[in-house]
Design a protein around this motif. Structure first.
Motif, short mmCIF file in Angstrom:
data_model
loop_
_atom_site.label_atom_id
_atom_site.label_comp_id
_atom_site.label_asym_id
_atom_site.label_seq_id
_atom_site.Cartn_x
_atom_site.Cartn_y
_atom_site.Cartn_z
N LYS A 149 12.99 -5.37 -6.10
CA LYS A 149 13.55 -6.61 -5.47
C LYS A 149 15.26 -6.34 -5.05
CE LYS A 149 13.62 -11.38 -6.61
NZ LYS A 149 12.79 -12.22 -7.67
N ARG A 150 16.01 -5.68 -5.76
CA ARG A 150 17.21 -5.50 -5.20
C ARG A 150 17.29 -4.56 -4.02
NH1 ARG A 150 19.65 -0.75 -6.25
NH2 ARG A 150 18.23 -0.17 -7.94
N VAL A 151 16.31 -3.54 -4.06
CA VAL A 151 16.55 -2.38 -2.92
C VAL A 151 15.80 -3.13 -1.61
CG1 VAL A 151 15.15 -0.60 -2.00
CG2 VAL A 151 15.91 -0.60 -4.57
N LEU A 152 14.85 -3.96 -1.71
CA LEU A 152 14.37 -4.93 -0.62
C LEU A 152 15.31 -5.69 -0.16
CD1 LEU A 152 10.64 -5.31 -1.40
CD2 LEU A 152 11.57 -3.65 -0.03
N PHE A 153 16.06 -6.50 -0.90
CA PHE A 153 16.98 -7.38 -0.54
C PHE A 153 18.10 -6.84 0.49
CE2 PHE A 153 21.14 -9.31 -1.05
CZ PHE A 153 21.00 -10.75 -0.74
N THR A 154 18.45 -5.46 0.05
CA THR A 154 19.43 -4.71 0.79
C THR A 154 19.00 -4.32 2.00
OG1 THR A 154 20.48 -3.73 -1.52
CG2 THR A 154 21.04 -2.78 0.35
N THR A 167 5.90 -5.99 1.87
CA THR A 167 6.67 -5.84 0.86
C THR A 167 5.85 -5.06 -0.29
OG1 THR A 167 6.87 -7.86 0.18
CG2 THR A 167 8.55 -7.07 1.31
N LEU A 168 4.58 -5.47 -0.46
CA LEU A 168 3.71 -5.17 -1.24
C LEU A 168 3.29 -3.70 -0.91
CD1 LEU A 168 1.18 -7.89 -2.29
CD2 LEU A 168 2.98 -6.70 -3.79
N ALA A 169 3.10 -3.34 0.31
CA ALA A 169 2.77 -1.97 0.79
C ALA A 169 3.97 -1.09 0.11
CB ALA A 169 2.67 -1.82 2.03
N ILE A 170 5.34 -1.45 0.59
CA ILE A 170 6.18 -0.49 0.11
C ILE A 170 6.33 -0.40 -1.34
CG2 ILE A 170 8.92 -0.61 0.22
CD1 ILE A 170 8.86 -2.46 2.59
N HIS A 171 6.24 -1.59 -2.03
CA HIS A 171 6.17 -1.55 -3.51
C HIS A 171 5.03 -0.55 -4.02
CE1 HIS A 171 7.02 -3.71 -7.44
NE2 HIS A 171 6.18 -2.91 -7.80
N SER A 172 4.05 -0.67 -3.42
CA SER A 172 2.84 0.18 -3.90
C SER A 172 3.10 1.79 -3.50
CB SER A 172 1.50 -0.04 -3.48
OG SER A 172 1.36 -1.50 -3.58
N LEU A 173 3.46 1.99 -2.34
CA LEU A 173 3.79 3.44 -1.97
C LEU A 173 5.00 3.78 -2.62
CD1 LEU A 173 3.54 3.21 1.69
CD2 LEU A 173 1.99 4.43 0.20
N THR A 174 5.96 3.00 -3.18
CA THR A 174 6.99 3.80 -3.98
C THR A 174 6.40 3.90 -5.30
OG1 THR A 174 8.55 2.29 -2.73
CG2 THR A 174 9.37 3.24 -5.01
N TYR A 175 5.52 3.18 -5.98
CA TYR A 175 5.03 3.30 -7.32
C TYR A 175 4.11 4.58 -7.25
CZ TYR A 175 2.27 1.94 -11.32
OH TYR A 175 1.62 1.97 -12.49
N LEU A 176 3.52 4.84 -6.17
CA LEU A 176 2.52 5.84 -6.08
C LEU A 176 3.40 7.46 -6.00
CD1 LEU A 176 -0.34 5.12 -3.61
CD2 LEU A 176 -0.26 4.97 -6.20
N ALA A 177 4.70 7.25 -5.15
CA ALA A 177 5.34 8.07 -4.81
C ALA A 177 5.95 8.84 -6.26
CB ALA A 177 6.71 7.81 -3.97
N LEU A 178 6.32 7.91 -7.38
CA LEU A 178 6.62 8.15 -8.34
C LEU A 178 5.75 8.78 -9.44
CD1 LEU A 178 9.18 5.41 -8.97
CD2 LEU A 178 9.81 7.73 -8.78
N GLN A 179 4.52 8.89 -8.90
CA GLN A 179 3.37 9.27 -9.93
C GLN A 179 2.61 10.21 -8.87
OE1 GLN A 179 2.78 8.15 -12.95
NE2 GLN A 179 3.90 6.15 -12.88
N PRO A 180 3.28 11.27 -8.57
CA PRO A 180 2.50 12.12 -7.66
C PRO A 180 1.58 12.97 -7.93
CG PRO A 180 4.77 13.06 -8.25
CD PRO A 180 4.58 11.76 -9.08
N ASP A 181 1.31 13.28 -9.29
CA ASP A 181 0.24 14.04 -9.90
C ASP A 181 -0.91 13.50 -10.52
OD1 ASP A 181 2.22 16.04 -9.42
OD2 ASP A 181 3.15 15.45 -11.33
N ARG A 182 -0.86 12.26 -10.50
CA ARG A 182 -2.11 11.58 -11.19
C ARG A 182 -2.43 10.33 -10.28
NH1 ARG A 182 0.11 8.32 -16.25
NH2 ARG A 182 2.31 8.51 -16.13
N MET A 183 -3.68 9.66 -10.37
CA MET A 183 -4.09 8.32 -9.67
C MET A 183 -3.48 7.40 -10.38
SD MET A 183 -7.49 9.54 -7.83
CE MET A 183 -6.94 9.63 -6.17
N SER A 184 -3.26 6.28 -9.77
CA SER A 184 -2.73 5.18 -10.15
C SER A 184 -3.77 4.13 -9.91
CB SER A 184 -1.38 4.71 -9.66
OG SER A 184 -0.35 5.78 -9.68
#
Lengths: 142, 142
Positions: A103-108, B6-23
Motif C-alpha cells: 500500500k505504501r509503495v503503491l501510494f508513493t 495494482t493486484l497484478a503488481i501485488h501478485s507479481l511482487t509476491y511471486l518475485a519473493l517466492q522464486p523457488d516454489r509455486m504460490s
DNA sequence: ATTAACTGTAATATTTATTATTACACTATG
DNA sequence: CATAGTGTAATAATAAATATTACAGTTAAT
C-alpha cells in the motif's frame, strides 16, 4: 478518469465560447448530457477557485472570470480530482511482507505518477481545448 | 486507478519473493485481501502474456517466468488497464459545438496522457517494487 | 409585491461498476 | 481415487457514481 474533471473541462469550454453572456446550468447540462445539479456542483468548485463567476436570479448563470490561457488542465484536475489516480487498495494482510508494504509503495509510486502527469496536463489550457473543439466542428449551438 | 493493475503488481511482487516454489491463488489472495477467483483472473492475463507460468493440480500454483528486471509497470498497465485513463463521457448533445466535439478532443488528450504516463511507469520494474517493499519491512510471510 | 428564472446545497433514489461468491469442469499428485 | 490445485462462467452482493427531488435564497421583470 474522474468525470468531474471532464465535466469541468466541458463546462469551461462552453463558457469560453459564450464570453459575453451568462450561461445557465441547464444549458451546460444539455450540452454535456448530465443533470444540471451535477453541473452546479462542479461549477461551484470552479467558482470557489475564482475561475468563473456566477449570478443568481433571473438572467443569472455562469461566466468565465479569467483569460482562457490562464487556466490549464492541471489546475482543473487539482480542483476536481486530486488523488484520483491513487488506487483504492483493500486492507491487505499485515503479516505478509508484501501485504504490509504494498500500500505504501503503491501510494508513493502513484503520487509520483500524478505529479508526472501534471506536467502533461499543464500544456493544455482552456484556450487550446477551445481551439481543438473548433478545429473539426460538427455543428454549432444556437 | 484500475485495481486489476495494482493486484497484478501485488501478485507479481509476491511471486518475485517466492522464486523457488509455486504460490497458490489462495496465498496471494490472503496477502492482497481479495477473493482468490479475482487473483486467478488477473494472473490468467499475466500468464497469457508470458510473465508467469502456472500449473494445475496438487502442488500447483503460479511462478514468475521472467527476470524481475524484464517486467515494468507499463507492461502490466497495458495488459490490465489499457485505456483506463479515458473518461467515460455520457452521450452529449451533438447539436452543440462543445457537446459534438468534446468527446473526440478529450479522447485525444487522454490518449496522450496515457502515453506520457507510460514513460513514468516504464521506470519501475518489479525488481524496483520488490526493493521498495523490502526497504521498510514491517514483517514477513510465513 | 409577486411571479418567474435562476443558483446553492442537502437528502434520497436509482443506476452502474466493482467485487465476491458459487459452481463446476479440468489437471496433476500421491 | 481422493485431494489440492487452476480456469472460467454465471450470479449475488456491495460500493460508487449519478440522477432526482426538494427547497431555501437571489435577482429581474411585470
Amino acid at each position: 478518469m474522474n468525470s468531474d474533471f471532464t465535466l469541468a473541462i466541458h463546462s469551461l469550454t462552453y463558457l469560453a465560447l459564450q464570453p459575453d453572456r451568462m450561461s445557465t446550468s441547464d444549458g451546460i447540462s444539455e450540452s454535456a448530457g448530465v443533470h444540471p445539479v451535477r453541473i452546479r456542483k462542479v461549477l461551484s468548485l470552479l467558482k470557489k477557485h475564482g475561475f468563473i463567476k456566477s449570478k443568481e436570479g433571473t438572467g443569472g448563470g455562469f461566466i468565465f472570470n479569467l483569460d482562457l490561457c490562464e487556466v490549464n488542465l492541471w489546475d482543473i484536475y487539482m480542483i476536481t480530482s486530486e488523488g484520483a489516480l491513487q488506487p483504492k487498495c483493500p486492507d491487505s494482510n499485515e503479516e505478509c511482507i508484501v501485504g504490509a508494504n504494498m500500500k505504501r509503495v503503491l501510494f508513493t509510486i502513484f503520487l509520483g505518477a500524478e505529479q508526472y502527469l501534471g506536467e502533461y496536463l499543464k500544456n493544455y489550457t482552456i484556450k487550446e481545448v477551445v481551439d481543438l473543439v473548433n478545429q473539426e466542428q460538427n455543428s454549432g449551438c444556437d
